[in-house]
Design a protein around this motif. Sequence first.
Motif, mmCIF file in Angstrom:
data_model
loop_
_atom_site.group_PDB
_atom_site.id
_atom_site.type_symbol
_atom_site.label_atom_id
_atom_site.label_comp_id
_atom_site.label_asym_id
_atom_site.label_seq_id
_atom_site.Cartn_x
_atom_site.Cartn_y
_atom_site.Cartn_z
ATOM 1 N N GLY A 208 0.982 -1.424 0.445
ATOM 2 C CA GLY A 208 0.240 0.149 -0.099
ATOM 3 C C GLY A 208 0.995 1.583 -0.013
ATOM 4 N N GLN A 209 2.484 1.007 -0.820
ATOM 5 C CA GLN A 209 2.435 2.255 -0.262
ATOM 6 C C GLN A 209 1.867 3.474 -1.569
ATOM 7 O OE1 GLN A 209 4.622 -0.364 -0.851
ATOM 8 N NE2 GLN A 209 5.512 -0.547 0.654
ATOM 9 N N LEU A 210 1.061 3.101 -2.481
ATOM 10 C CA LEU A 210 1.040 4.403 -3.606
ATOM 11 C C LEU A 210 -0.289 5.057 -2.871
ATOM 12 C CD1 LEU A 210 1.013 2.503 -6.716
ATOM 13 C CD2 LEU A 210 1.977 4.443 -5.997
ATOM 14 N N ASP A 211 -1.381 3.733 -1.940
ATOM 15 C CA ASP A 211 -2.238 4.755 -0.556
ATOM 16 C C ASP A 211 -1.725 5.634 0.260
ATOM 17 O OD1 ASP A 211 -4.022 2.889 -2.531
ATOM 18 O OD2 ASP A 211 -4.900 1.873 -0.972
ATOM 19 N N PHE A 212 -0.448 4.906 0.615
ATOM 20 C CA PHE A 212 -0.145 5.825 1.648
ATOM 21 C C PHE A 212 0.389 7.232 1.270
ATOM 22 C CE2 PHE A 212 3.945 7.555 3.926
ATOM 23 C CZ PHE A 212 3.948 7.800 5.277
ATOM 24 N N ILE A 213 1.328 7.328 -0.069
ATOM 25 C CA ILE A 213 1.213 8.113 -0.942
ATOM 26 C C ILE A 213 -0.039 9.335 -1.463
ATOM 27 C CG2 ILE A 213 2.314 9.604 -3.505
ATOM 28 C CD1 ILE A 213 3.800 7.157 -3.558
ATOM 29 N N GLU A 214 -0.949 8.482 -1.117
ATOM 30 C CA GLU A 214 -2.792 9.504 -2.139
ATOM 31 C C GLU A 214 -2.544 10.062 -0.035
ATOM 32 O OE1 GLU A 214 -6.994 8.052 -3.195
ATOM 33 O OE2 GLU A 214 -5.474 7.265 -3.761
ATOM 34 N N VAL A 215 -2.543 10.000 1.231
ATOM 35 C CA VAL A 215 -2.546 10.022 2.101
ATOM 36 C C VAL A 215 -1.698 11.517 2.262
ATOM 37 C CG1 VAL A 215 -2.892 9.908 4.849
ATOM 38 C CG2 VAL A 215 -3.825 7.732 3.038
ATOM 39 N N ILE A 216 -0.167 11.218 1.941
ATOM 40 C CA ILE A 216 0.448 12.165 2.461
ATOM 41 C C ILE A 216 -0.335 13.654 2.052
ATOM 42 C CG2 ILE A 216 2.517 13.141 2.717
ATOM 43 C CD1 ILE A 216 1.626 10.917 4.651
ATOM 44 N N ASP A 217 -0.461 13.289 0.316
ATOM 45 C CA ASP A 217 -1.245 14.437 -0.532
ATOM 46 C C ASP A 217 -2.283 14.613 -0.036
ATOM 47 O OD1 ASP A 217 -0.452 15.823 -2.726
ATOM 48 O OD2 ASP A 217 -2.130 14.399 -3.754
ATOM 49 N N ALA A 218 -2.852 14.151 0.575
ATOM 50 C CA ALA A 218 -4.225 15.109 1.092
ATOM 51 C C ALA A 218 -4.154 15.444 1.877
ATOM 52 C CB ALA A 218 -5.770 13.366 0.806
ATOM 53 N N GLU A 244 8.191 3.120 -9.761
ATOM 54 C CA GLU A 244 6.630 3.577 -9.783
ATOM 55 C C GLU A 244 6.361 4.511 -8.296
ATOM 56 O OE1 GLU A 244 2.390 1.540 -10.294
ATOM 57 O OE2 GLU A 244 3.371 0.150 -10.600
ATOM 58 N N ILE A 245 7.032 4.286 -7.680
ATOM 59 C CA ILE A 245 6.500 5.190 -5.987
ATOM 60 C C ILE A 245 6.924 5.891 -6.537
ATOM 61 C CG2 ILE A 245 6.814 4.990 -3.616
ATOM 62 C CD1 ILE A 245 6.795 1.614 -3.560
ATOM 63 N N ARG A 246 8.533 6.401 -6.912
ATOM 64 C CA ARG A 246 9.287 7.664 -6.255
ATOM 65 C C ARG A 246 8.656 8.693 -7.454
ATOM 66 N NH1 ARG A 246 14.002 7.374 -3.766
ATOM 67 N NH2 ARG A 246 14.568 5.134 -3.243
ATOM 68 N N LYS A 247 8.207 7.736 -8.932
ATOM 69 C CA LYS A 247 7.692 8.574 -10.494
ATOM 70 C C LYS A 247 6.128 9.161 -9.511
ATOM 71 C CE LYS A 247 5.214 8.611 -14.443
ATOM 72 N NZ LYS A 247 5.115 8.034 -15.662
ATOM 73 N N ALA A 248 5.587 8.644 -8.638
ATOM 74 C CA ALA A 248 4.296 9.286 -8.376
ATOM 75 C C ALA A 248 4.205 10.091 -7.003
ATOM 76 C CB ALA A 248 3.470 8.107 -7.603
ATOM 77 N N ILE A 249 5.418 9.793 -6.504
ATOM 78 C CA ILE A 249 5.826 11.151 -5.215
ATOM 79 C C ILE A 249 5.785 12.315 -6.541
ATOM 80 C CG2 ILE A 249 7.539 11.799 -3.743
ATOM 81 C CD1 ILE A 249 7.495 8.984 -2.248
ATOM 82 N N SER A 250 7.190 12.504 -7.479
ATOM 83 C CA SER A 250 7.494 13.613 -7.775
ATOM 84 C C SER A 250 6.547 14.284 -8.285
ATOM 85 C CB SER A 250 8.686 13.049 -8.696
ATOM 86 O OG SER A 250 9.716 12.611 -8.236
ATOM 87 N N GLU A 251 5.147 13.654 -9.248
ATOM 88 C CA GLU A 251 4.659 13.897 -9.915
ATOM 89 C C GLU A 251 3.522 14.794 -8.753
ATOM 90 O OE1 GLU A 251 3.819 10.647 -13.695
ATOM 91 O OE2 GLU A 251 2.444 10.155 -11.641
ATOM 92 N N ARG A 252 2.987 13.913 -7.824
ATOM 93 C CA ARG A 252 2.445 14.988 -6.128
ATOM 94 C C ARG A 252 3.440 16.292 -5.716
ATOM 95 N NH1 ARG A 252 -2.755 12.009 -5.195
ATOM 96 N NH2 ARG A 252 -2.304 9.929 -5.541
ATOM 97 N N GLY A 253 4.398 16.373 -6.446
ATOM 98 C CA GLY A 253 5.254 16.889 -5.813
ATOM 99 C C GLY A 253 5.065 16.957 -4.196
#
Length: 383
Positions: A208-218, A244-253
């Motif tokens: 669930g690392q991608l879900d974690f990124i979504e939580v932090i972003d929100a 993929e995780i690193r890319k998601a982090i960067s794309e969300r700033g």
Amino acid sequence: MHAILQVVPALESGGVERGTLEIARAIHAAGHRSIVMSAGGGLVAPLESQGSEHITWPVGRKSLRSLRLVRPLRDFIREQGIELIHARSRVPAWIVWRALQGMRTDERPAFVTTFHGFYSPGRYSSVMTRGDRVIAVSNSIAEYIQQHYPACPPERIHIIHRGVDPAEFPHGYAPAEAWKETFLRSLPEHARGRALLTLPGRITRWKGQLDFIEVIDALIREDHPVHGLLVGGTERRRRRYELEIRKAISERGLDSHITWLGQRSDLREIMTVSFAVLSLSRDPEAFGRVSLEALSLGRPVVAYAHGGVGEQMAALFPQGGVPPRNPREATRILSDWLKHYSPPTPAPLTRFTLQQMQRETLGVYDRLFQPESFMNSRDDRAG
């Protein structure tokens, strides 16, 4: 004194291996002879230092060649006077099962298996239901066994939750000031003074690392002063997912809002300085050690409430339970806690402890050593 043999593929690392050592320690402390058979690994030395014996055999190799071990194992059982064998994985369990089939009923040791996970249904996994006693590490696993293996008598299944040692993860534990200062200085300057939210777990999609990124972003978008910590190593075959995780982090700033810590040996300390620990496994876990360790420390946990983790949350910290695959609800709970900067504190553990797991497992062994119980269980297995 009884001679008890545990069989696992290897002793490198992981929950199954750790559980093997924990039970070996309890067997030895109870005055029995504790033997572990595996292909070896880094945990052999600590196993032997606590009084157990180790036998190095390639019992975890997924090959038909492993069946060559059946006859030598049968001889080993007779020579060593083994009275009970506990198999914790499917390949070793098949080797043991085949060995036992070639022995007379009156010389055959008791056979115990542990269902450590949601094994794929089918004949290969069915061997884990063939023990005189079948240990399920959670209610969810027991239900899974009954659903997919209805031929396994319910009375043969024993639910023994895995546990953590409150002495190793004491409630209210505070790390040394020197460690704390060093760790906080190692984080980006932007993270200092912010609420740390930690997701432990090896880098694999279902954690669930991608879900974690979504939580932090929100939370960042709601202007909460938070900083995310990803703790866990990446296997070579998971490198693409890491990218993929690193890319998601960067794309969300979020590059300055999430720190990738990698594999750490000081996770206990990291969890104690965290505002909250998250468990966002997208598929149910059989047990979920990290969430329980955090609760034992007295740290609040927000977790997808399914599988073994769901059972922990319902019993110990329902405030942090979240419907599976629902990062929005996880965000809502954390947002509420952050507004008041006063998350609820879990109570000290009274359930899901290491000592309870050891006591209940040895209780299963003891009942099998009773002649009447032992003979009945062998009759059931033969049928």
